[in-house]
Scaffold this active site. Structure first.
Site, mmCIF file in Angstrom:
data_model
loop_
_atom_site.group_PDB
_atom_site.id
_atom_site.type_symbol
_atom_site.label_atom_id
_atom_site.label_comp_id
_atom_site.label_asym_id
_atom_site.label_seq_id
_atom_site.Cartn_x
_atom_site.Cartn_y
_atom_site.Cartn_z
ATOM 1 N N LYS A 25 0.840 -1.201 0.000
ATOM 2 C CA LYS A 25 0.000 0.000 0.000
ATOM 3 C C LYS A 25 0.875 1.251 0.000
ATOM 4 O O LYS A 25 0.586 2.237 -0.687
ATOM 5 C CB LYS A 25 -0.892 -0.016 1.238
ATOM 6 N N GLU A 35 -6.354 0.266 7.286
ATOM 7 C CA GLU A 35 -6.295 -0.802 6.293
ATOM 8 C C GLU A 35 -6.561 -2.159 6.944
ATOM 9 O O GLU A 35 -5.996 -2.481 8.004
ATOM 10 C CB GLU A 35 -4.913 -0.816 5.637
ATOM 11 N N ASP A 36 -7.418 -2.938 6.313
ATOM 12 C CA ASP A 36 -7.615 -4.349 6.660
ATOM 13 C C ASP A 36 -7.930 -4.556 8.139
ATOM 14 O O ASP A 36 -7.329 -5.384 8.828
ATOM 15 C CB ASP A 36 -6.383 -5.174 6.259
ATOM 16 N N ASP A 93 -10.626 0.564 2.703
ATOM 17 C CA ASP A 93 -11.443 -0.606 2.360
ATOM 18 C C ASP A 93 -12.907 -0.224 2.226
ATOM 19 O O ASP A 93 -13.634 -0.793 1.409
ATOM 20 C CB ASP A 93 -11.291 -1.696 3.430
ATOM 21 N N ASN A 137 -13.342 -11.209 -4.618
ATOM 22 C CA ASN A 137 -12.014 -11.566 -5.116
ATOM 23 C C ASN A 137 -11.535 -12.864 -4.479
ATOM 24 O O ASN A 137 -11.804 -13.096 -3.301
ATOM 25 C CB ASN A 137 -11.010 -10.451 -4.797
#
Length: 770
Positions: free
Chosen positions: A107, A149-150, A175, A300
């Site tokens: 990232k 993130e995440d 996200d 995904n």
């Protein structure tokens, strides 16, 4: 670093599965994907005293007196933290903070690559909301922004909410919001193509995690109505009264309905939003959707329905996935670097709804513009045009930052969250252009001069080439030149449509048809008069003028029907040079042609000569080339400082080559006594004044040389290629020196921006000859 690692090649092995290749990629030549580079010199004691004690006290005290000056004296205003606890890593789940580090490093490099933003990836062992909020909020003095993130749902909602309330810098959970912004842009464009109103559109969602709910919230902001939104998760429809797997964020979409499964809700839907699992949307369900349905299948790595399956079931469907091997890829890199770029540059305290909406509209609007040549290459050379297969731009479209960052910064100012509102957006856009097109700053004086001579006609030998067609549109839009394109009209028209370009043949620009131009016989006569005694018989002359577009272009310039020639986009340099030499010829007094190349790197602009023409020029030719190159450099608004480079350092060797360069120096001083020049010298002496002063304290060259003059073609061309590759420099040129009329021979690797640059330079040369 292990000594064995140093010998490992940078190249990833072609054999082996993707996992093995990825492990190699991350390990060699040094582990990881990041490093820290100083931005200030640390070459001596004085530098050290300024960078650290005692000099560093001055900026510390300035910041203590006025905290806003941290943006002036530190990297904070361009520094973002990518923070994760590793609880919801894409495709991997809860793998913990340490195992998530490769993702966060990835990232970070995306921020740097696409927006020039510096990043520290920070992986924290913080499993609870309170712990995350405490740790992240304590980082505010270090960073200009926080990218979450995440982090798993629903904790991510609470973490972001509390941090936004507590911190005075942007906090952005990519996200959620990154995905939402791109989805919203695709929905806007998809509904427009379908002729539907978002307020009336029925939206069915599969998945109710952080990203899905953020998408729906933003669609509501755009005008979608909650009563038209049907949300399904692993428990089925989100309905009023449901207790299993419910939370306050999901509950706002609860429907008063007896529907329970996706099959109950899908009928008549205009939009399917999938952020769930592979194969959820069956062909028979898709068949029940409304006319021209928009399918956002974003699971995904395998989407809710594969595009080819969706097309078979509904040929009228518009389909977006998260995969790069299909059109309309929803990839967060489309927006997050550019949103942060705009937010950081205006000192935004937060990223609010107005800023997100500005990003949505900027992305949607860009898809309606003509795609760039870089974006076209991302689509394997097939240039997409706004339509069902091109609802959103490619992540590699360099114009994204030019559209999104200013829109975000403007929205921040208008909504009152910018602490340093941008006052001059033209100057800001110019700054962004310099990041995207590194030639922008160096070329600015050239473009300014070209616009004053925009009536000048530039003829392009390879007028059917995509890069030339794109360049022609830019030249016309910017008012830089009047393009004349050599090519078959039907081919040009077909390719203009294929590439989605607006310019019109014989309206916006002239077309010279080599197969049927009425001046053909006159051109043949003129050509034969020039080359008839060079072994070209009349029959060959007729064939050449019909088929060799460089010959046609050179004749047009020679006859005064064009002011400058651009060629070389296809074919060998030597062939084009032969044609230019035979028809246009050398300027009076010029001994031979030569080529000047410009490399633009992080350290600035450096010119190299002769990089393409003379294999072993004489001292007289080198001297003349140096003077011509210096005159050309002045067109860029740059004062030339020339170094004649050699294996000899100020007389240290007595070879033939060294003597030639010493002789050339004396001749240059006679030809151009005002030119700052010295030699012969080593390459490092040319670049480093410190080294040069050690061996030649009274050198007539001050500072770093910006024009390197080489003794032969091998040295110049090899150095150019090595430096260009090792420094990731941008090449402008080659610039042909010595022609009687403006003509430039490019290389087959040139981009459309490179064509534009050289056309602008040719316009200036035609208006202000040396």
């Amino acid at each position: 670093m292990n000594t064995g690692d140093k010998a490992k090649s940078q190249a990833v092995p072609a054999s082996g599965d993707i996992d093995q290749q990825a492990l190699f990629f991350h390990r060699y030549p040094r582990p990881g994907k990041l490093e820290i580079q100083p931005t200030k010199p640390l070459g001596n004691q004085r530098d050290l005293a300024l960078a650290y004690s005692p000099g560093v006290a001055a900026p510390c005290l300035a910041i203590k007196d006025n905290p806003e000056t941290a943006a002036d004296f530190t990297a904070r205003a361009n520094l973002v933290a990518v923070v994760s606890n590793g609880t919801a890593v894409l495709g991997l789940g809860n793998i913990g903070p340490l195992a998530s580090k490769p993702v966060m490093e990835g990232k970070a490099v995306l921020f740097k690559k696409f927006a020039g933003i510096d990043v520290f990836d920070i992986e924290i062992d913080a499993p609870t909301v309170d712990r995350m909020v405490d740790v992240i909020s304590a980082l505010e003095p270090t960073f200009g922004g926080i990218n979450l993130e995440d982090i798993k749902a629903p904790e991510c909602f609470e973490v972001e909410r509390r941090l936004r309330e507590k911190m005075e810098i942007p906090v952005f959970h990519d996200d959620q919001h990154g995905t939402a912004i791109i989805v919203a842009a695709a929905v806007l464009n998809g509904l427009e193509l379908a002729g539907k109103d978002i307020a009336e559109a029925k939206i069915v969602a599969s998945g109710a995690g952080a990203a899905a709910l953020a998408c729906l919230n933003l669609l509501v902001t755009l005008g979608a109505r909650r009563e038209n939104i049907w949300v399904h998760d692993i428990e089925g429809l989100v309905y009023k009264g449901r207790e299993a797997l419910m939370d306050e964020w999901k509950a706002v979409y609860a429907q008063e309905s007896d529907n329970r499964v996706l099959a109950d809700s899908i009928g008549g839907a205009d939009v399917f939003l999938g952020l769930s699992a592979a194969g959820v949307l069956k062909p028979e369900l898709l068949a029940r959707m409304a006319e021209k349905p928009l399918i956002m299948a974003l699971a995904n790595p395998t989407p809710e329905i594969m595009p080819e399956v969706a097309r078979a079931a509904r040929p009228d469907a518009m389909i977006c996935t998260g995969r790069s091997d299909f059109p309309n890829q929803v990839n967060n890199v489309l927006c997050f670097p550019h949103i942060f770029r705009g937010a950081l540059d205006c000192g935004a305290r937060t990223i609010n709804e107005e800023m997100k909406m500005a990003a949505v509209r900027a992305i949607a609007g860009l898809a309606r513009e003509e795609p760039s040549d870089v974006a076209a290459r991302a689509y394997s050379g097939e240039t997409p045009v706004f339509g069902p297969d091109y609802l959103i731009p490619s992540p590699f479209d360099q114009r994204l930052i030019l559209r999104i960052a200013p829109a975000v910064a403007k929205a921040a100012a208008e909504s009152g969250v910018a602490t340093r509102p941008i006052q001059d957006f033209d100057a800001y856009l110019d700054k962004l252009n310099r990041f995207v097109f590194r030639s922008g700053f160096i070329m600015k004086p050239v473009f300014a001069a070209a616009k004053n001579a925009a009536k000048n006609r530039v003829i392009f030998a390879e007028g059917e080439d995509e890069r030339v067609l794109r360049a022609a549109q830019v030249l016309l839009e910017e008012g830089t030149a009047k393009p004349i394109l050599i090519g078959r009209p039907q081919i040009i028209e077909t390719r203009l449509r294929r590439y989605g370009l607006r310019i019109r043949p014989d309206v916006d620009f002239e077309v010279v048809n080599p197969e049927g131009d009425p001046r053909y016989r006159d051109y043949v006569d003129d050509y034969f008069a020039l080359v008839g005694r060079l072994g070209v018989i009349p029959e060959a002359a007729r064939t050449i003028v019909r088929t060799n577009t460089t010959v046609i272009g050179a004749l047009a310039v020679k006859r005064g029907e064009a002011d400058a020639l651009i060629c070389g986009v296809e074919g060998r340099y030597s062939r084009h040079l032969r044609d230019v030499s035979q028809i246009i010829g050398k300027r009076s007094g010029v001994l031979d042609f030569s080529a000047l190349s410009l490399l633009i790197s992080q350290r600035g602009a450096t010119f190299f000569t002769d990089t393409y023409v003379s294999f072993s020029p004489s001292a007289e030719e080198i001297a003349q080339t140096t003077v011509m190159a210096a005159n050309e450099i002045r067109r860029f608004g740059i004062t030339p400082r020339a170094a004649l480079v050699s294996h000899s350092n100020f007389g240290s060797r007595d070879s033939e080559s060294a003597f030639k360069m010493r002789t050339a120096l004396q001749l240059v001083r006679e030809l151009a006594p005002d030119l700052e020049v010295d030699g012969e010298m080593h390459g490092d002496s040319a670049i480093s004044e410190v080294l040069r002063q050690r061996v030649m304290p009274d050198s007539t060259l001050n500072g770093e040389a910006n024009l390197l003059v080489f003794p032969n073609l091998d040295a110049a061309n090899i150095t150019l290629g090595v430096v260009k590759t090792m420094t990731d420099s941008l090449h402008v040129g080659p610039i042909l020196l010595g022609s009687a009329l403006p003509a430039h021979i490019l290389s087959p690797s040139v981009t459309s921006r490179g064509v534009v640059n050289m056309a602008a330079l040719a316009v200036v040369e035609s208006s202000h000859p040396v």
